[in-house]
Each structure stands twice: as structure tokens, then as C-alpha cells.
Design an enzyme around this catalytic site. Structure first.
Site: not given
Length: 904
Positions: A148, A570
Site C-alpha cells: 500500500h 474512516k
């Protein structure tokens, strides 16, 4: 600010000198490579940025004028100039950490959170030598590298960084003469200049193979080298504290390493059974090459002759056996070396490793056989006065084989739970499968596992065929590379026991394990706040399930559970996420302890605070009592991999701190505090109110997604060649389906850094109203979890810049004017409460090193942010074309990422 205007304490004066020297060197490179005009532009912007930071309002406008309206190519070169400065400052800070470590070692004093301090604290806590040794033998730490990246640095540039670090370390030698110093600086300048002339980031999107090589660079170049020194330092610490010789305590390497690259299928169509097989083959090829190289060196070192010293009969017998097994290799040994038994045996062991690499009949059956050969040599050396004649090097080789086996790094496999559900439904011939209640799915899965009937695989069902092929590849890899080659099978977005049973059924259908137990650890990943709240109940169902319970027994009564920091943040904001994770860890640990099942918590954290980043050792020490249990499994990703494991000395220090934290949290957990129950109510109130504030803006405001798309460079990030998988899950738009990495990366670039703090101020304010300010002051000062939360919040608040974020908000026009005041109001509220509860006047007063690091970078980040805003406006007006404008924007993204360091 200018390094000359920043307060450096006496111990850090060498860093100041390095920054000034390297800054001047970068200036020379810019003038030579880009011309005097570029150099003057950089200097003007830098001085204006310094003025802005010192409160000069005129300088603020001047800076915006200087970077606005530049031609695209010139803008890109300006960004590249600032990025080059960040690169050398980052390296200077790395070398200063090495300098400080050497200072402690020269002084014979304990470094904070060092190995000796850990051992001493354990001794002072009442543990004897044997108890500490037993504890150390139980500790297992497993960094897991994932693909990532929020920086896409070429391997060539990483290698240049390593060479510059070595040259900077050479400058630490006080005996260097002026000519030698000049030559060293000239070599550093050559590396910086070559890096300037190298395209920093690939222009093509990386493949899974590219990402794999990026990870393996750090495993083979750094971690392979540092494991033995770590073990030696640990033995030395035991000797220093307990007075015991190293050989009196048998220790094993506490480290194992793992990767997701090549096995993480979640949302990445480029990962498959093919990449799984290819990755594990590459792992084995690399580690066998490393062993062959190391044994070849050992063979040249161990030149003992039988005429001078005796050798154990076991070594001689092994040499004769291998001479018959590899007659050509034995014939190639020079006649004058034939009376050097260690040398001959090691050369024949190299031949056997070569046979292993080509899967010949004479291959080692596994790493244990190689380990036994080396252990036989070590015993013979010890028996015949060889402690100082090569034993040290053999012991290092043993440590490496013990750690890396024939697999180098374990490969985890991951897939979205919804994919399993869809595939299982079709293979069972049930079109309503996904809509059925969990209880119905569980009952049918039990039946299917008991019947062992063949699945209904349609000829055109490519997804189902590939899913089964993945499990076949797992089985083949376990047979070929050993049990440690394949790690847990991770289920993203896991929700209930049917998710783990689905994996067992798919494995059974693919023939994994034959007629016996499925030889695979299945790890649910709980990611959102609601899923974390439900996790303890799900685990209770799993251990009591009539099928999964026996599977756990076959796997040694140990369950891996992954907890996600990114999606929970999130979903509900940083404060809510952290408290939900803390409660879930405590509750899951209690459930598994009651069931007699060992729990390994796998922390799915990223580089930023909002994704669980920060200081790992502090997070471990702040974990709920009993939840660590001697285990630490944690993801490492993006620029954090290079920051933590790019240089051997720094990697050693990071491993040392992680190990110490795990040992202390396991053996000496914090005592129960009588205020704990009230603290939990306070933190629940903080989490509840902060989540409401966060979701009230991010999810409930109908135009917030529009603001995010316009006030951040997310549209540039989606075009970057920095990852092999899409930016969004399941090909849908919206915040819910956007991956956490581009979400955080975009907010960091725009200097909001919103996911790392938004909602915390509202949560603290509400808790203070309900419980009183004094209660929160005590909480922040006395509870490790709260202290760690406040430390992390201070860091992101200090890195955020709402003055510059306001300029990004202008890109969103009317919606920016509507939303930004709410962001600014919450930011001011959060800063006010954090400073008030900690008794500070400036953010990061408790961490002057980090405070200084941010001050060093701000004058170079600020111009790039303003440059990025100008470029974004022009690029979007031109309908987002490829070409010079986009390339300049990419340069600003890379530069800001380097300046802020932890970005994704």
C-alpha cells in the site's frame, strides 16, 4: 524554519551542522543542474515561507505570488528541488539517530526503551533469569509488509539512499582528515546529483511483481542482516543485568517476517493463484541464494586443518556422506583443502542448497536439515577450542535459518468476505444464499462440510474456479515450501461465523488437507466500528461452533484475529476508532481466555495516526492487560517500511523497541486502577460524541463528498502509478467504498489531515461537561491508552495547517465556503482541549525532537502546497489532461509526502 533559527539542544548540534551542510550541498546541485534561475526561485520561496511562519503577513502573499502561474515544467522542477531537500534532511535525521545510539553505547549507558533497560525492568519486576529466558523464548514478533505505498520510490533511489547513509556514517569518524572529509562530501554530492537525474517515481503503474521486489529489498538487504545482531544484543543485556554468560541461556530468534504482496486479493484483480505460486517461489529462490552466499563465505573462514585441531566425528561423517552424494562438487574441492573438514563440508552444503533450488532428489527436505548441519559445525567448534575461531559467524547463520527458513517471509492470503459468500452460494446452487439469515447459512455449511459433496461449478464461472485454484495453490505451496510459507487466510469485512466456515468449505472443496483437517489458519478481519463491537460475540460463536471448534483444536488452540484501524477510523473518526479497538481487544481476549484458546491479535495499521500508525512500542504498552500474550503481528506499509527498515541500525532499534514493549506488556502488565470503571465511561462518552461529530460532517452532510473531491488532490492520487490495485472497493463511488489509503493520503496532501483529529475536540468537550475537566486531566496523565491517544493527536494537529487548508478549500467554491468553517471550528476546539488537558502552550512541547523536525520542513512544504493548489486549479480547468501539468502535480505530491513523512 531556517535551521539557524531553530533551537537545537547541545546533543543535537551535530544534526544542525549536517542539515546546514547538506542543505548547502543541495543548493549547489540545484544551481548546477537546474540553473541559477531555479536556484533563485527556490531561495525566494524558502525565505518567503520562513517569513510566513514568523507571522509576516506580507510574506504570505509574496509566497503565493512566487509559486503561482509558473510554467508546468518550471513548477515541477521547483517541487523536485524541495523534495530533494527533504530527502537529505530525512537521511540526516536517520544518521543522527545512529549517532545518538553510538553515543549511548560508547558511554556504557542505557538508551531509553533499549534492550538493557527492558531486561532490568523485568528483573526489578521480580523475574529471575530462567523466567526471563522462558519469556523471551515465547515472544513472537511478526512485521507484515503490505503493498500500500503512498510513495512510489524506485529501488535505485532506495539504494542511493543507503549509500548516502553509509557515507554520512563515515563522517562520524573523528579521525577523518580534511581531504577525506572533502572526498566523502563529493561522493554524497555525486549520489544526490545522480538521484536528481533519475526519474524518482515510475511512470507506469507497478505490477504485483514490482511491489514484491520493493518489499523483498528490505527483507534481504536489511532484516536478513540485523536478526543475528539483535539476538547478540539480547544475550549481552542478559549478561549485563543478570551476570549470566550467553551460552547459559538458550534463546531463539523472536522474529518472523511476513508479506501480503502476491497474496492480497481483496479488491485487486491482479492477485491470483498464479501470483501466490510465483511469489513463494521467488521467496525461496532469494533465501537459498542468501544461504549459499553465506555458507561460501563461511567455508573460506573455517580453514581449520585436522593436523592442527580435532573435529567432531559427526562433522567428518557428514562430509563423507555429502562427498558421495555430490561427487562432482567434492571433486571440485582443491586437493590442498581436503584436510580442512569444515571448509569441505560447507562447500558440499552449498551444493546441496543448489540441489534444493532446482528441486533435485538430493535437496534438503527442509530448513531443519540445514540447521542441523550448521549446529553440528557449531558444536564441533565449541568442543575443540573454536569459540573464537569461527563460532560467532556460524551462530549468525543459525539465527538466520531459524528465522527465515526456506520461505524467507510468510505469505498471507486475503480476500473480501463477500466474494466467498457469492462463490459459496453459486457452488451450493443456492441463488438466495447471500440474503439468507446467518443461522441458515451456518446450518447449510455444516451440512456441506459433513457430506463432502462436490461443488456445482459452472463451466463459465471464472470467479469460483479461480477461488478454488487459490486454495489448491496454498496446498501445493505448503507441501513444497513448508508450513510456515503460507500464513493465515484473512477474511476482509468478516461479520459472523459463516465467514470462517465458508473458507473451510472452499478449502475442503479444493482438496486442501485431503481427508484430514484443513491445514490453514483462518483469520477474520473486523474493520468497522459496528463489526469491532460485534467481534467478541462472533469469536464466542466460533469457538463453540461444532465444526470450527474442532478445527481450532487441530490448529493448536490458537486463533489469529485481525483488527482494522483504517476502516474503523474512516467509519467513525480517530477517537471513536481507537476506543472501539481498545474495548474489542479487551473483550476478545477475555472470550478466548475463557475458552482456553490463545489469541494472536493482528493489527492492521498504516503509516498515519488515523490508520493506527505512530509509535508501535507505546501502542503495545497501552494495550489492554492480557491482550498481548507475547505476540505482536502488525502490518507495515508505504513509506513507513523504508523509514523503519531501510537502514540496518534503525531497523535494529525499531525491532528492539517492539520486542521490549511486548516482553514488558506480557510479563508486567499495568496494575488495575480503581478509577478504571469511571475512565471507561469517560472514554465511551468521548468516543460516542466524537463519532457523532465526525459522521455528522463526513457522512451526513450531503455535499461533503463533493468537498473532498474538490478540496483535495484525490483526482491526482487516483492517477498516480503507486499501487497495483484500484483506489476504491467494489468499483463504486462514495466515501464508504473509497479505500482508506487514498482517503488519508488526500487529506494529508491538502494539509487538513482531517481523519487524524476531527471529532476529538467535540468528544473531549462533551466528556468535560459530563464528568468535569479535572477528571479528563487525570485520565490524560495517568492512563497509558489516553496518553498515547493524546500524543498521536498532537502530532497530527501539529502537522496540519489550516491556513493552507483554507486555500485548498477555495478550490471547492461555494461548498468550500459552507464546509470549511465547520472544519476550522472543530480544529480550534480540538487544539484548545488537547493543550488545556495536557497543560501545554504549544503542540508537541512534550516531544521537542518531532517539533523541531516539523519546523525544519515547513518552509519547504508550504511552497509546494501553494504550488499544488495553483496547478490543481489550472489542471482541472483544462479537463485534467496528461502531460506537463500532471507531471508537475505528481512532483508536488511526492515532495509533500517526503516533507510530511507519514502520509498513508
Amino acid at each position: 524554519m531556517d535551521p539557524r533559527q531553530i533551537d537545537f539542544p547541545e546533543k543535537d548540534q551535530p544534526l544542525r551542522e549536517d542539515v546546514s551542510t547538506l542543505g548547502a550541498l543541495v543548493g549547489e546541485v540545484i544551481r548546477e543542474q537546474g540553473g541559477g534561475g531555479l536556484f533563485e526561485c527556490v531561495e525566494a520561496a524558502r525565505h518567503a515561507a520562513i517569513g510566513r511562519r514568523l507571522g509576516d503577513a506580507a510574506a504570505d502573499g509574496t509566497l503565493e505570488e512566487q509559486v503561482g502561474g509558473l510554467e508546468a515544467v518550471a513548477a515541477g522542477e521547483l517541487a523536485r528541488s524541495f523534495s530533494t531537500y527533504f530527502a537529505v534532511v530525512n537521511l540526516a535525521e536517520t544518521v543522527h539517530r545512529i549517532r545518538r545510539r553510538r553515543h549511548y553505547q560508547r558511554q556504557g549507558s542505557e538508551q531509553r526503551e533499549g534492550m538493557e533497560e527492558t531486561v532490568r525492568r523485568l528483573r526489578d519486576g521480580g523475574l529471575g533469569l530462567e523466567e526471563v529466558a522462558a519469556l523471551f523464548r515465547e515472544v513472537r514478533i511478526e512485521p507484515v509488509f503490505t503493498a500500500h505505498p503512498t510513495e512510489a520510490t524506485r529501488r535505485l533511489v532506495l539504494e542511493k539512499d543507503q549509500r548516502i547513509v553509509r557515507l554520512l556514517v563515515d563522517r562520524l569518524d573523528p579521525s577523518l582528515t580534511p581531504p577525506e572529509e572533502a572526498r566523502t562530501l563529493a561522493r554524497i554530492r555525486a549520489e544526490v546529483t545522480a538521484a536528481w537525474q533519475t526519474e524518482e517515481s515510475p511512470t507506469l503503474k507497478p505490477t504485483v511483481e514490482d511491489e514484491r521486489e520493493h518489499v523483498l529489498f528490505h527483507v534481504t538487504r536489511v532484516l536478513y542482516r540485523v536478526v543475528p545482531p539483535f539476538c547478540e544484543d539480547l544475550e549481552a543485556a542478559l549478561a549485563a543485568v543478570y551476570g549470566a554468560p550467553a551460552e547459559a541461556v538458550h534463546l531463539v530468534s523472536p522474529f518472523r517476517f511476513a508479506s501480503w504482496v502476491g497474496g492480497d486479493m481483496d479488491g485487486n484483480p491482479n492477485v491470483s493463484a498464479r501470483t501466490l505460486r510465483a511469489t513463494l517461489a521467488r521467496h525461496r529462490a532469494l533465501v537459498l541464494d542468501l544461504y549459499r552466499e553465506e555458507l561460501a563465505k563461511l567455508s573460506r573462514r573455517l580453514s581449520q586443518s585436522l593436523s592442527r585441531v580435532a573435529v567432531d566425528e559427526r562433522v567428518l561423517a557428514r562430509q563423507r556422506e555429502y562427498a558421495e552424494l555430490f561427487p562432482e562438487a567434492f571433486a571440485a574441492v582443491r586437493p590442498r583443502h581436503r584436510e580442512m573438514p569444515y571448509r569441505v563440508l560447507l562447500e558440499l552444503m552449498v551444493a546441496r542448497l543448489a540441489a534444493t533450488a532446482r528441486d533435485a532428489a538430493e535437496a534438503y527436505s527442509g530448513p531443519q536439515e540445514l540447521f542441523d548441519d550448521l549446529r553440528g559445525i557449531a558444536r564441533s567448534l565449541r568442543n575443540h577450542r573454536g569459540d573464537h575461531a569461527g563460532l560467532f559467524a556460524v551462530r549468525r547463520a543459525l539465527r538466520r535459518v531459524e528465522t527465515f527458513g526456506f520461505h524467507l517471509a510468510t505469505l498471507d492470503v486475503r480476500q473480501d468476505g463477500l466474494v466467498h459468500r457469492a462463490v459459496v452460494g453459486r457452488l451450493l446452487g443456492d441463488s438466495s444464499w447471500e440474503e439468507r439469515p446467518v443461522a441458515e447459512r451456518v446450518a447449510r455449511l455444516h451440512q456441506a462440510l459433513a457430506e463432502a459433496a462436490a461443488p456445482h461449478l459452472a463451466a463459465d464461472d471464472e470467479q469460483a474456479a479461480e477461488t478454488l485454484e487459490v486454495f489448491r495453490a496454498i496446498g501445493e505451496s505448503q507441501q513444497r515450501y513448508g508450513d510456515q510459507a503460507v500464513g493465515p487466510y484473512i477474511i476482509s469485512m468478516a461479520q459472523d461465523v459463516d465467514d470462517v466456515l465458508s473458507v473451510l468449505l472452499l478449502a475442503r472443496w479444493a482438496g486442501l488437507g485431503g481427508e484430514g483437517p484443513v491445514p490453514l489458519d483462518v483469520a477474520p478481519l473486523f474493520e468497522t466500528v459496528p463489526d469491532l463491537e460485534a467481534a467478541p460475540t462472533v469469536l464466542e460463536r466460533m469457538v463453540n461452533d461444532p465444526v470450527y471448534g474442532p478445527h481450532l483444536a487441530d490448529r493448536g488452540q490458537r486463533q489469529v484475529v485481525m483488527i482494522g484501524y483504517s476502516d474503523s477510523n474512516k467509519d467513525g473518526g480517530m477517537a471513536s476508532s481507537r476506543w472501539s479497538l481498545q474495548k474489542a481487544q479487551a473483550a476478545m481476549s477475555a472470550v478466548m481466555a475463557a475458552a482456553g484458546v490463545g489469541l494472536t491479535l493482528f493489527h492492521g495499521s498504516g503509516g498515519t495516526i488515523s490508520r493506527g500508525g505512530g509509535k508501535t512500542h507505546r501502542a503495545v504498552l497501552a494495550a489492554p492487560a492480557g491482550s498481548v500474550g507475547g505476540r505482536l503481528r502488525v502490518t507495515e506499509q508505504g513509506e513507513v517500511i523504508h523509514a523503519k527498515f531501510g537502514v540496518r541500525s534503525i531497523a535494529l532499534r525499531n525491532l528492539e523497541r517492539s520486542f521490549g514493549a511486548v516482553a514488558l506488556a506480557t510479563a508486567l502488565p499495568a496494575e488495575a486502577d480503581p478509577r478504571a470503571e469511571r475512565w471507561q465511561r469517560i472514554l465511551s462518552r468521548v468516543g460516542e460524541r466524537s463519532r457523532a461529530a465526525y459522521r455528522g460532517l463526513i457522512y451526513d452532510h450531503e455535499r461533503f463528498f463533493e468537498y473532498f473531491r474538490q478540496a483535495t488532490p484525490i483526482d491526482v492520487i487516483e492517477r498516480l502509478a503507486i499501487g497495483s490495485r484500484p483506489a476504491s472497493r467494489r468499483s463504486r463511488q462514495g466515501i464508504e467504498n473509497l479505500r482508506a489509503i487514498p482517503w488519508v493520503f488526500a487529506w494529508t496532501q491538502s494539509r487538513h489531515i482531517l481523519p487524524g483529529w476531527f471529532g476529538l475536540g467535540s468528544g473531549l468537550e462533551a466528556a468535560a461537561e459530563d464528568f468535569g475537566r479535572d477528571e479528563l486531566v487525570a485520565l490524560a496523565g495517568d492512563l497509558a491508552f489516553a496518553g498515547n491517544l493524546f500524543d498521536d493527536a498532537e502530532m497530527v494537529l501539529a502537522k496540519a495547517d489550516l491556513g493552507i487548508a483554507r486555500r485548498y478549500a477555495t478550490l471547492a467554491g461555494e461548498v468550500g465556503r459552507e464546509i470549511f468553517p465547520r472544519i476550522e471550528e472543530e480544529f480550534e476546539r480540538t487544539v484548545r482541549w488537547v493543550l488545556d488537558l495536557r497543560g501545554g502552550t504549544r503542540l508537541l512541547d512534550r516531544d521537542p525532537t518531532l517539533q523541531r523536525s516539523i519546523q525544519l520542513r515547513n518552509p519547504y512544504v508550504d511552497p509546494m502546497s501553494l504550488l499544488q493548489i495553483d496547478l490543481l486549479r489550472r489542471w482541472r480547468a483544462a479537463d485534467r489532461p496528461t502531460g506537463d501539468l500532471l507531471e508537475a502535480l505528481v512532483a508536488t505530491v511526492n515532495g509533500i509526502a517526503k516533507g510530511l513523512r507519514n502520509t498513508g
